[in-house]
Design an enzyme around this catalytic site. Structure first.
Site: not given
Ligand code: HXC
Length: 258
Positions: A65, A109, A112, A132
Site C-alpha cells: 500500500a 498489500g 496480498e 507491515e
Molecule cells: C509508497 C513507495 C513504496 C510504498 C516504494 N515506494 N515502496 N512509495 N509506498 N509502499 C517508492 C519510494 O518511496 C521511492 O520513491 C520509489 O518507490 C523507489 O523505492 P526505493 O525505496 O528507492 O527503492 P529500493 O531502495 O529499491 O527499495 C525497494 C523496497 C522499498 C525494498 C521495496 O521501497 C520498501 O521497503 N518499500 C516499502 C515496502 C513496504 O513496507 N510495504 C508495505 C506497505 S504497508 P521516492 O519518490 O521516495 O524516490 C501495506 C499494508 C497493506 O502494504 C494493507 C492495506 C489494507
C-alpha cells in the site's frame, strides 16, 4: 475505459492488466485500487474475456500500500474509509480465473493482491513479504489469513513477525506460487497459461475456481458435496457434450460457454 494507474489490453479472450505506477514501485494507492476493482469487474462481465492476468513491472509487482498516502491517516480515517476493503472484496468476487504474474518486489498489500488471484506465476527475481510490522502496523488484506492458508502457520508467522522477504525458490517450495520461470519469460509464460485457460469453457473454469475456493472456506465433507453437485451440473452444459464428442472424434473441442 482509460485508466491512470493501469494499462489494460484485451485480446484472444485474455485481459492483461498491468499495474502502472513506476514512480512508486506500483504502490497501491486509492486510485489504483479503485481502477483495479473496476477493471477486473469489467473483465468479469465481458464475454470476450475468459481469463485475466495481473502483472507489474520487472522491478515490482507492487511494493505494498502507498505509505505516503497512508502515513497521515488516523484510526478514524482508516476505520471509516475501510481502507481498500471494498476494492479487495470486488477483486475476490471475480468469477473468472485470475493469474498473478509477479516479478521483483511483491510486498505488503502487493503480496496480498497476488494472493487474491487464483494462482501466482513468479519470475526468479520475485521477492514476497509482509513487512507491515516494520511500519508499526499489521497486514490488512489477507497477509495473516491467505498467507497462512497458503504456506502454513510457521512460515506465515515468520513472514508477518520478522517482515523478511521470501525469494522465489522458497515461495515455490512452500506452495505460495505455482511455478517459477526466468524473469525474461514471465509474461510469455503467464500468457501461455492464460491462453490454455481461455481455450476451455468459461462455465467450467468458473466452476473450478468456485470449487477450489470452497476448499478454503468449508469442511471436507461439504466441499466434496459441492464438487459433486458441480460435477453433475457440468452435464447440463452444451460444452460437456462438445468436449466429450471432440475427444471421441479425435478433434479439438470448440467451447461456446453454453
Ligand atoms: C509508497 C513507495 C513504496 C510504498 C516504494 N515506494 N515502496 N512509495 N509506498 N509502499 C517508492 C519510494 O518511496 C521511492 O520513491 C520509489 O518507490 C523507489 O523505492 P526505493 O525505496 O528507492 O527503492 P529500493 O531502495 O529499491 O527499495 C525497494 C523496497 C522499498 C525494498 C521495496 O521501497 C520498501 O521497503 N518499500 C516499502 C515496502 C513496504 O513496507 N510495504 C508495505 C506497505 S504497508 P521516492 O519518490 O521516495 O524516490 C501495506 C499494508 C497493506 O502494504 C494493507 C492495506 C489494507
Amino acid at each position: 475505459m482509460a485508466y491512470e494507474t493501469l494499462i489494460v489490453e484485451i485480446e484472444d479472450y485474455i485481459a492483461l492488466i498491468r499495474l502502472n505506477r513506476p514512480e512508486a514501485l506500483n504502490a497501491l494507492n486509492a486510485r489504483l485500487m479503485q481502477e483495479l476493482a473496476a477493471a477486473v469487474t469489467a473483465a468479469d462481465r465481458n464475454d470476450k474475456v475468459r481469463c485475466i492476468v495481473i502483472t507489474g513491472s520487472d522491478k515490482a509487482f507492487a511494493a505494498g500500500a502507498d505509505v505516503k498516502e497512508m502515513a497521515e491517516k488516523s484510526f478514524t480515517d482508516v476505520f471509516f474509509d475501510d481502507l481498500f476493503a471494498p476494492e479487495a472484496d470486488a477483486i475476490t468476487r471475480v468469477r473468472k480465473p485470475i493469474i498473478a504474474a509477479v516479478a521483483g518486489y511483491c510486498l505488503g498489500g502487493g503480496c496480498e493482491l497476488a494472493m487474491m488471484c487464483d494462482f501466482i506465476i513468479a519470475a526468479d527475481t520475485a521477492k514476497f513479504g509482509q513487512p507491515e510490522i516494520n511500519l508499526g502496523i499489521v497486514a490488512g488484506m489477507g497477509g495473516t489469513q491467505r498467507l497462512t492458508r497458503a504456506v502454513g502457520k510457521s512460515k506465515a508467522m515468520d513472514m508477518n513477525l520478522t517482515g523478511r522477504f521470501m525469494e522465489a525458490p522458497e515461495a515455490e517450495r512452500c506452495g505460495l506460487v505455482s511455478r517459477v520461470v526466468p524473469a525474461k519469460d514471465l509474461l510469455a509464460e503467464a500468457m501461455k497459461a492464460a491462453a490454455k485457460i481461455a481455450q476451455k469453457s468459461a462455465i467450467t473454469t468458473m466452476i473450478v475456481k468456485e470449487a477450489v475456493n470452497r476448499a478454503q472456506e468449508t469442511t471436507l465433507r461439504e466441499g466434496i458435496l459441492f464438487e459433486r453437485r458441480m460435477f453433475n451440473a457440468a452435464f447440463a452444459t452444451e460444452d460437456q457434450a462438445e468436449g466429450m464428442s471432440a475427444f471421441l472424434e479425435k478433434r479439438e473441442p470448440q467451447f461456446r460457454d453454453r
